[in-house]
Design a protein around this motif. Structure first.
Motif, PDB file in Angstrom:
ATOM      1  N   ASN A   1     -56.685  33.624  58.008  1.00  0.00           N
ATOM      2  CA  ASN A   1     -55.500  34.382  57.595  1.00  0.00           C
ATOM      3  C   ASN A   1     -55.601  35.878  57.874  1.00  0.00           C
ATOM      4  N   ASN A   2     -56.806  36.406  57.710  1.00  0.00           N
ATOM      5  CA  ASN A   2     -56.960  37.851  57.887  1.00  0.00           C
ATOM      6  C   ASN A   2     -57.088  38.245  59.353  1.00  0.00           C
ATOM      7  N   ILE A   3     -57.402  37.275  60.193  1.00  0.00           N
ATOM      8  CA  ILE A   3     -57.408  37.510  61.633  1.00  0.00           C
ATOM      9  C   ILE A   3     -55.962  37.468  62.132  1.00  0.00           C
TER      10      ILE A   3
ATOM     11  N   HIS B   1     -66.458  37.590  62.228  1.00  0.00           N
ATOM     12  CA  HIS B   1     -65.884  38.086  60.983  1.00  0.00           C
ATOM     13  C   HIS B   1     -64.974  39.275  61.333  1.00  0.00           C
ATOM     14  N   TRP B   2     -63.970  39.002  62.176  1.00  0.00           N
ATOM     15  CA  TRP B   2     -62.810  39.870  62.420  1.00  0.00           C
ATOM     16  C   TRP B   2     -62.935  40.949  63.483  1.00  0.00           C
ATOM     17  N   ASP B   3     -64.153  41.247  63.956  1.00  0.00           N
ATOM     18  CA  ASP B   3     -64.301  42.372  64.895  1.00  0.00           C
ATOM     19  C   ASP B   3     -64.207  41.887  66.348  1.00  0.00           C
TER      20      ASP B   3
ATOM     21  N   PHE C   1     -67.950  48.823  53.767  1.00  0.00           N
ATOM     22  CA  PHE C   1     -66.617  49.154  54.273  1.00  0.00           C
ATOM     23  C   PHE C   1     -65.651  48.016  53.931  1.00  0.00           C
ATOM     24  N   GLU C   2     -64.776  48.270  52.974  1.00  0.00           N
ATOM     25  CA  GLU C   2     -63.876  47.211  52.515  1.00  0.00           C
ATOM     26  C   GLU C   2     -62.553  47.298  53.285  1.00  0.00           C
ATOM     27  N   TRP C   3     -62.614  47.142  54.590  1.00  0.00           N
ATOM     28  CA  TRP C   3     -61.439  47.033  55.458  1.00  0.00           C
ATOM     29  C   TRP C   3     -60.420  48.136  55.169  1.00  0.00           C
ATOM     30  N   ALA C   4     -59.173  47.787  54.952  1.00  0.00           N
ATOM     31  CA  ALA C   4     -58.147  48.825  54.791  1.00  0.00           C
ATOM     32  C   ALA C   4     -58.393  49.726  53.573  1.00  0.00           C
TER      33      ALA C   4
ATOM     34  N   SER D   1     -69.202  30.551  50.077  1.00  0.00           N
ATOM     35  CA  SER D   1     -69.728  31.489  51.070  1.00  0.00           C
ATOM     36  C   SER D   1     -69.467  32.937  50.677  1.00  0.00           C
ATOM     37  N   GLU D   2     -68.539  33.147  49.748  1.00  0.00           N
ATOM     38  CA  GLU D   2     -68.307  34.478  49.167  1.00  0.00           C
ATOM     39  C   GLU D   2     -67.715  34.305  47.782  1.00  0.00           C
ATOM     40  N   ASN D   3     -68.193  35.144  46.864  1.00  0.00           N
ATOM     41  CA  ASN D   3     -67.592  35.280  45.540  1.00  0.00           C
ATOM     42  C   ASN D   3     -68.169  36.567  44.959  1.00  0.00           C
TER      43      ASN D   3
ATOM     44  N   GLY E   1     -49.744  43.470  59.942  1.00  0.00           N
ATOM     45  CA  GLY E   1     -50.189  44.742  60.502  1.00  0.00           C
ATOM     46  C   GLY E   1     -51.156  45.531  59.630  1.00  0.00           C
ATOM     47  N   GLN E   2     -51.706  44.893  58.577  1.00  0.00           N
ATOM     48  CA  GLN E   2     -52.603  45.634  57.676  1.00  0.00           C
ATOM     49  C   GLN E   2     -54.038  45.696  58.199  1.00  0.00           C
ATOM     50  N   PHE E   3     -54.400  44.742  59.032  1.00  0.00           N
ATOM     51  CA  PHE E   3     -55.755  44.668  59.587  1.00  0.00           C
ATOM     52  C   PHE E   3     -55.658  44.768  61.107  1.00  0.00           C
TER      53      PHE E   3
ATOM     54  N   ILE F   1     -66.428  28.195  51.214  1.00  0.00           N
ATOM     55  CA  ILE F   1     -65.204  28.757  50.632  1.00  0.00           C
ATOM     56  C   ILE F   1     -65.480  30.144  50.067  1.00  0.00           C
ATOM     57  N   ASN F   2     -64.605  31.049  50.463  1.00  0.00           N
ATOM     58  CA  ASN F   2     -64.624  32.399  49.917  1.00  0.00           C
ATOM     59  C   ASN F   2     -63.610  32.402  48.785  1.00  0.00           C
ATOM     60  N   ALA F   3     -64.084  32.626  47.585  1.00  0.00           N
ATOM     61  CA  ALA F   3     -63.202  32.463  46.426  1.00  0.00           C
ATOM     62  C   ALA F   3     -63.201  33.733  45.588  1.00  0.00           C
ATOM     63  N   TYR F   4     -62.028  34.257  45.367  1.00  0.00           N
ATOM     64  CA  TYR F   4     -61.902  35.503  44.613  1.00  0.00           C
ATOM     65  C   TYR F   4     -60.846  35.439  43.522  1.00  0.00           C
ATOM     66  N   THR F   5     -59.651  34.984  43.880  1.00  0.00           N
ATOM     67  CA  THR F   5     -58.491  35.194  43.008  1.00  0.00           C
ATOM     68  C   THR F   5     -57.651  33.915  42.943  1.00  0.00           C
TER      69      THR F   5
ATOM     70  N   PHE G   1     -69.188  44.344  60.733  1.00  0.00           N
ATOM     71  CA  PHE G   1     -68.440  45.600  60.783  1.00  0.00           C
ATOM     72  C   PHE G   1     -68.532  46.359  59.460  1.00  0.00           C
ATOM     73  N   GLN G   2     -68.704  45.637  58.372  1.00  0.00           N
ATOM     74  CA  GLN G   2     -68.688  46.280  57.062  1.00  0.00           C
ATOM     75  C   GLN G   2     -69.974  47.021  56.725  1.00  0.00           C
ATOM     76  N   ILE G   3     -71.078  46.670  57.402  1.00  0.00           N
ATOM     77  CA  ILE G   3     -72.345  47.313  57.041  1.00  0.00           C
ATOM     78  C   ILE G   3     -73.091  47.980  58.193  1.00  0.00           C
TER      79      ILE G   3
HETATM   80  C1  GBH Z   1     -63.117  38.572  52.012  1.00  0.00           C
HETATM   81  O1  GBH Z   1     -61.764  38.733  52.130  1.00  0.00           O
HETATM   82  C2  GBH Z   1     -63.757  38.998  53.287  1.00  0.00           C
HETATM   83  O2  GBH Z   1     -64.356  37.920  53.952  1.00  0.00           O
HETATM   84  C3  GBH Z   1     -64.741  40.110  53.125  1.00  0.00           C
HETATM   85  O3  GBH Z   1     -64.975  40.679  54.364  1.00  0.00           O
HETATM   86  C4  GBH Z   1     -64.207  41.096  52.113  1.00  0.00           C
HETATM   87  O4  GBH Z   1     -65.009  42.229  52.023  1.00  0.00           O
HETATM   88  C5  GBH Z   1     -64.167  40.401  50.786  1.00  0.00           C
HETATM   89  O5  GBH Z   1     -63.480  39.201  50.859  1.00  0.00           O
HETATM   90  C6  GBH Z   1     -63.538  41.232  49.689  1.00  0.00           C
HETATM   91  O6  GBH Z   1     -62.204  41.485  49.949  1.00  0.00           O
HETATM   92  O7  GBH Z   1     -53.791  44.012  49.394  1.00  0.00           O
HETATM   93  O8  GBH Z   1     -52.733  42.252  48.138  1.00  0.00           O
HETATM   94  O9  GBH Z   1     -52.394  42.400  50.507  1.00  0.00           O
HETATM   95  C7  GBH Z   1     -61.038  38.297  51.031  1.00  0.00           C
HETATM   96  C8  GBH Z   1     -59.595  38.282  51.395  1.00  0.00           C
HETATM   97  C9  GBH Z   1     -58.196  39.934  52.292  1.00  0.00           C
HETATM   98  C10 GBH Z   1     -58.222  39.407  49.949  1.00  0.00           C
HETATM   99  C11 GBH Z   1     -57.321  41.109  52.027  1.00  0.00           C
HETATM  100  C12 GBH Z   1     -57.367  40.579  49.707  1.00  0.00           C
HETATM  101  C13 GBH Z   1     -55.689  42.026  50.588  1.00  0.00           C
HETATM  102  C14 GBH Z   1     -54.670  41.574  49.599  1.00  0.00           C
HETATM  103  N1  GBH Z   1     -58.988  39.560  51.145  1.00  0.00           N
HETATM  104  N2  GBH Z   1     -56.549  40.896  50.834  1.00  0.00           N
HETATM  105  S1  GBH Z   1     -53.299  42.646  49.396  1.00  0.00           S
END
Ligand code: GBH
Length: 453
Positions: free
Chosen positions: A174-176, A126-128, A412-415, A358-360, A184-186, A298-302, A24-26
């Motif tokens: 979690n995001n699903i 992936h959510w769609d 497309f970064e979702w919301a 799987s994501e960073n 209600g954000q997604f 693992i999708n790892a960001y924060t 959905f993002q691309i």
């Molecule tokens: C992943 O989500 C997704 O798999 C990918 O599609 C996405 O593009 C990528 O990471 C970058 O975000 O606004 O404080 O409520 C990571 C999980 C879900 C983390 C939404 C941030 C919003 C937090 N993300 N979330 S907040």
């Protein structure tokens, strides 16, 4: 490792290097060639849901530009490409009659990747969600979704299994569930009660388990896992008491999803906390949910920082100070050690056989300078330090086998719509041109040298 060639920042010779995207993002091509609407197509139509009311109608137009995208993937030098399939492109109603043109698109993409020596890593979902399934039985709020997902997985396995061997069932439960049905954000943007939220969690786990079984049955030599974004617990310091606290925290704060899959049941503490809102669990559910997996993404960001505490559970989560450094989005706090601790706890707690990041990645305030370059030194900094954390995990023997950077190109970064640029390639959304950022050059060199640079 041969000591004469040992370098502390080196990766093993067979390490998998990749990049990730999601349909959905691309893709765009939202209603091209018979594709049915997904819940995200519908959600984007509701004013105020997405920043600037952006939609996925065109996105990066990957649906039409996939060949150019295969070329840039090849130019990066990665051996693997993780992407997701749009369920409603292949099954416009979510089940029943297939749409041949949808299968044809992914055939072209997969064959194109293989022709360049790039291994496809497919995420089934992936959510769609097909919107028809939302409208007919409430999507993930109903157990019916699990059987539909299993049928979809069977069709995917049968059709692509001769060429695709690496699969993730789902991406980030979690995001699903929570973000879609409770916060209600997604998509589908609902604010259900807690009991329903918990049931969607359970239904999603069940769908994953049935998906694993369907893929196993149709692709005997498949390597199957799921991509999750566990809460990344990091001990506030590397001392035994705080490490022990963070390990306990990792198991409990991830109870609803990862712990449930890997232990074959919800921890007592979870059921206690949810009380009367706990999900309905039918006999045999957890045999399905805990179907053996070959690997975990693992999708790892924060990070979530943890310290030991003198309370019932033995830990506490620490809040972020106001000026804690972040990347170019409110929720992404910088803490490279998430990769090291994630790998370590997943091995120590559940002996996960193979781990993949799987994501960073991160969003940066990228722009073109007068020479037409994007000098994203901040993204390079982010990548360098996370990769170093990955080499620490590997050197201590944790089974990290690959790394997929998020993401190939801005998307497309979702919301957040198009307001968060995560790509190694900059996308000009007027012309849809892809422009290599400095971080793409960096990543290419890292892959070539097979070590952190
Ligand atoms: C992943 O989500 C997704 O798999 C990918 O599609 C996405 O593009 C990528 O990471 C970058 O975000 O606004 O404080 O409520 C990571 C999980 C879900 C983390 C939404 C941030 C919003 C937090 N993300 N979330 S907040």
């Amino acid at each position: 490792m041969n000591p004469s060639s040992y370098h502390p920042d080196a990766f093993p010779a067979n390490f998998t290097w990749g990049v990730s995207t999601a349909a959905f993002q691309i893709e765009g091509g939202a209603s091209a060639d018979g594709k049915g609407p997904s819940t995200w197509d519908t959600f984007c139509q509701e004013p105020g849901r997405i920043q600037n009311d952006a939609t996925g109608k065109v996105a990066c137009d990957h649906y039409h530009r996939y060949q150019e995208d295969i070329d840039i993937i090849q130019n990066l030098g990665v051996g693997a490409y993780r992407f997701s399939l749009s369920w409603s492109r292949m099954f416009p109603e979510g089940r029943g009659a297939p749409n041949q043109a949808g299968f044809d698109f992914y055939d072209r993409l997969i064959d194109g990747l293989l022709a360049k020596g790039i291994t496809p890593w497919v995420t089934l979902f992936h959510w769609d969600t097909p919107d028809a399934l939302q409208k007919t039985f409430g999507g993930w709020a109903s157990r019916e979704i699990a059987d539909c997902f299993a049928d979809y997985a069977t069709a995917v396995g049968k059709h692509f299994g001769d060429r695709v061997k690496n699969f993730f069932t789902t991406n980030e439960f979690n995001n699903i569930t929570d973000r879609g049905y409770y916060l209600g954000q997604f998509a589908p943007g609902l604010n259900c009660d807690i009991a329903t939220r918990n049931q969607t969690r359970h239904n999603a786990l069940l769908a994953h388990g049935k998906g694993v079984q369907a893929l196993r049955a149709t692709v005997p030599d498949a390597r199957i896992g799921l991509a999750e974004d566990p809460v990344s617990c990091v001990p506030i310091m590397d001392t035994p008491e705080h490490v022990e606290a963070a390990r306990k925290a990792y198991r409990l704060v991830n109870a609803r999803f990862l712990t449930a899959v890997l232990e074959g049941g919800y921890p007592e503490e979870y059921l206690e906390d949810e009380g009367a809102n706990a999900p309905e669990i039918r006999e045999g559910d957890f045999d399905i949910i805990s179907s053996p997996i070959d690997l975990l993404g693992i999708n790892a960001y924060t990070p979530t920082h943890i310290r030991a505490a003198d309370n019932e559970r033995g830990f506490e989560q620490l809040p972020k100070p106001a000026a804690y450094p972040r990347m170019d989005i409110d929720w992404l706090y910088l803490e490279p050690d998430i990769l090291y601790w994630g790998c370590r706890f997943l091995k120590e707690l559940w002996n996960v056989p193979e781990l993949y990041v799987s994501e960073n990645g991160c969003p940066c305030a990228d722009s073109l300078n007068a020479q037409g370059e994007v000098l994203d030194t901040d993204r390079i900094m982010y990548l360098r330090h996370h990769l170093r954390s990955a080499t620490r995990a590997i050197s201590e023997g944790y089974p990290l086998k690959g790394y997929f950077q998020w993401s190939l190109m801005d998307n497309f970064e979702w919301a957040n719509g198009y307001n968060a640029r995560f790509g190694l390639y900059y996308v000009n959304y007027e012309t849809l041109e892809r422009i290599e950022k400095l971080s793409a050059k960096y990543y290419r060199q890292v892959i070539q040298a097979n070590r952190v640079l």
